[in-house]
Design a protein around this motif. Structure first.
Motif, PDB file in Angstrom:
ATOM      1  N   ASN A  26       0.825  -1.210   0.000  1.00  0.00           N
ATOM      2  CA  ASN A  26       0.000   0.000   0.000  1.00  0.00           C
ATOM      3  C   ASN A  26       0.857   1.256   0.000  1.00  0.00           C
ATOM      4  OD1 ASN A  26      -2.314  -1.513  -0.061  1.00  0.00           O
ATOM      5  ND2 ASN A  26      -2.584  -1.510   2.141  1.00  0.00           N
ATOM      6  N   THR A  29       2.154   2.284  -3.474  1.00  0.00           N
ATOM      7  CA  THR A  29       1.196   2.861  -4.415  1.00  0.00           C
ATOM      8  C   THR A  29       1.645   4.243  -4.868  1.00  0.00           C
ATOM      9  OG1 THR A  29      -0.616   1.590  -3.450  1.00  0.00           O
ATOM     10  CG2 THR A  29      -1.226   3.519  -4.721  1.00  0.00           C
ATOM     11  N   ARG A  32       3.892   4.287  -7.841  1.00  0.00           N
ATOM     12  CA  ARG A  32       3.217   3.964  -9.101  1.00  0.00           C
ATOM     13  C   ARG A  32       2.547   5.185  -9.699  1.00  0.00           C
ATOM     14  NH1 ARG A  32       2.792  -1.622  -9.602  1.00  0.00           N
ATOM     15  NH2 ARG A  32       3.498  -2.744  -7.767  1.00  0.00           N
ATOM     16  N   ILE A  33       2.165   6.123  -8.843  1.00  0.00           N
ATOM     17  CA  ILE A  33       1.522   7.357  -9.294  1.00  0.00           C
ATOM     18  C   ILE A  33       2.557   8.442  -9.580  1.00  0.00           C
ATOM     19  CG2 ILE A  33      -0.085   9.206  -8.641  1.00  0.00           C
ATOM     20  CD1 ILE A  33      -1.402   7.071  -6.764  1.00  0.00           C
ATOM     21  N   GLY A  45      -0.832  -0.597 -14.205  1.00  0.00           N
ATOM     22  CA  GLY A  45      -1.943  -0.852 -13.300  1.00  0.00           C
ATOM     23  C   GLY A  45      -2.554  -2.201 -13.596  1.00  0.00           C
ATOM     24  N   GLY A  54      -0.311  -3.310  -4.029  1.00  0.00           N
ATOM     25  CA  GLY A  54      -0.156  -1.898  -4.338  1.00  0.00           C
ATOM     26  C   GLY A  54      -0.530  -1.512  -5.754  1.00  0.00           C
ATOM     27  N   GLN A  55      -0.879  -2.489  -6.589  1.00  0.00           N
ATOM     28  CA  GLN A  55      -1.272  -2.153  -7.954  1.00  0.00           C
ATOM     29  C   GLN A  55      -2.623  -1.446  -7.956  1.00  0.00           C
ATOM     30  OE1 GLN A  55      -1.040  -5.764 -10.216  1.00  0.00           O
ATOM     31  NE2 GLN A  55       1.147  -5.538 -10.537  1.00  0.00           N
ATOM     32  N   ILE A  56      -2.732  -0.464  -8.827  1.00  0.00           N
ATOM     33  CA  ILE A  56      -3.920   0.374  -8.925  1.00  0.00           C
ATOM     34  C   ILE A  56      -4.709  -0.039 -10.156  1.00  0.00           C
ATOM     35  CG2 ILE A  56      -4.728   2.762  -9.119  1.00  0.00           C
ATOM     36  CD1 ILE A  56      -1.904   3.576  -8.084  1.00  0.00           C
ATOM     37  N   ASP A  57      -6.008   0.023 -10.067  1.00  0.00           N
ATOM     38  CA  ASP A  57      -6.864  -0.234 -11.218  1.00  0.00           C
ATOM     39  C   ASP A  57      -6.442   0.688 -12.356  1.00  0.00           C
ATOM     40  OD1 ASP A  57      -9.537  -1.286 -12.402  1.00  0.00           O
ATOM     41  OD2 ASP A  57      -9.664   0.907 -12.568  1.00  0.00           O
ATOM     42  N   SER A  60      -8.366   3.973 -12.826  1.00  0.00           N
ATOM     43  CA  SER A  60      -8.066   4.955 -11.783  1.00  0.00           C
ATOM     44  C   SER A  60      -6.680   5.551 -11.988  1.00  0.00           C
ATOM     45  CB  SER A  60      -8.153   4.315 -10.398  1.00  0.00           C
ATOM     46  OG  SER A  60      -9.445   3.833 -10.159  1.00  0.00           O
ATOM     47  N   LEU A  61      -5.716   4.702 -12.313  1.00  0.00           N
ATOM     48  CA  LEU A  61      -4.350   5.164 -12.542  1.00  0.00           C
ATOM     49  C   LEU A  61      -4.318   6.132 -13.719  1.00  0.00           C
ATOM     50  CD1 LEU A  61      -1.348   4.994 -11.828  1.00  0.00           C
ATOM     51  CD2 LEU A  61      -1.201   2.962 -13.295  1.00  0.00           C
TER      52      LEU A  61
END
Length: 72
Positions: A26, A29, A32-33, A45, A54-57, A60-61
Motif C-alpha cells: 500500500n 502505491t 506507481r503514481i 496498473g 499496491g497495484q492500482i486499477d 483509476s491510474l
C-alpha cells in the motif's frame, strides 16, 4: 518508498537510459503514481486481479496520471 523515489531521481541524473522503479504494498502505491515525476520510465496498473500488492486499477491510474500531466 522515499528512498526508491530518491534513487530513481539520482539514477536519472547519472545514467543516460530509461530507469524503471516502483515499490509494492500500500505504501508503494505512491511510487506507481509519482514515479514519472522522479524519472521512472513506466508504471502499470491492474485490469482485473493484481499480480503484486499496491497495484492500482488501470482506469483509476489513468485518471490520476491525466490530472498530473494536465497540471505539469
Amino acid at each position: 518508498v522515499l528512498l526508491v523515489l530518491e534513487m530513481t531521481l539520482r539514477a536519472n541524473e547519472i545514467h543516460d537510459k530509461p530507469i524503471v522503479t516502483m515499490s509494492m504494498s500500500n505504501l508503494g502505491t505512491a511510487t506507481r503514481i509519482l514515479g514519472e515525476q522522479f524519472g521512472s520510465a513506466i508504471t502499470f496498473g491492474k485490469d482485473h486481479e493484481a499480480s503484486a500488492l499496491g497495484q492500482i486499477d488501470v482506469r483509476s491510474l489513468n485518471m490520476m496520471l491525466k490530472i498530473i500531466h494536465e497540471n505539469n
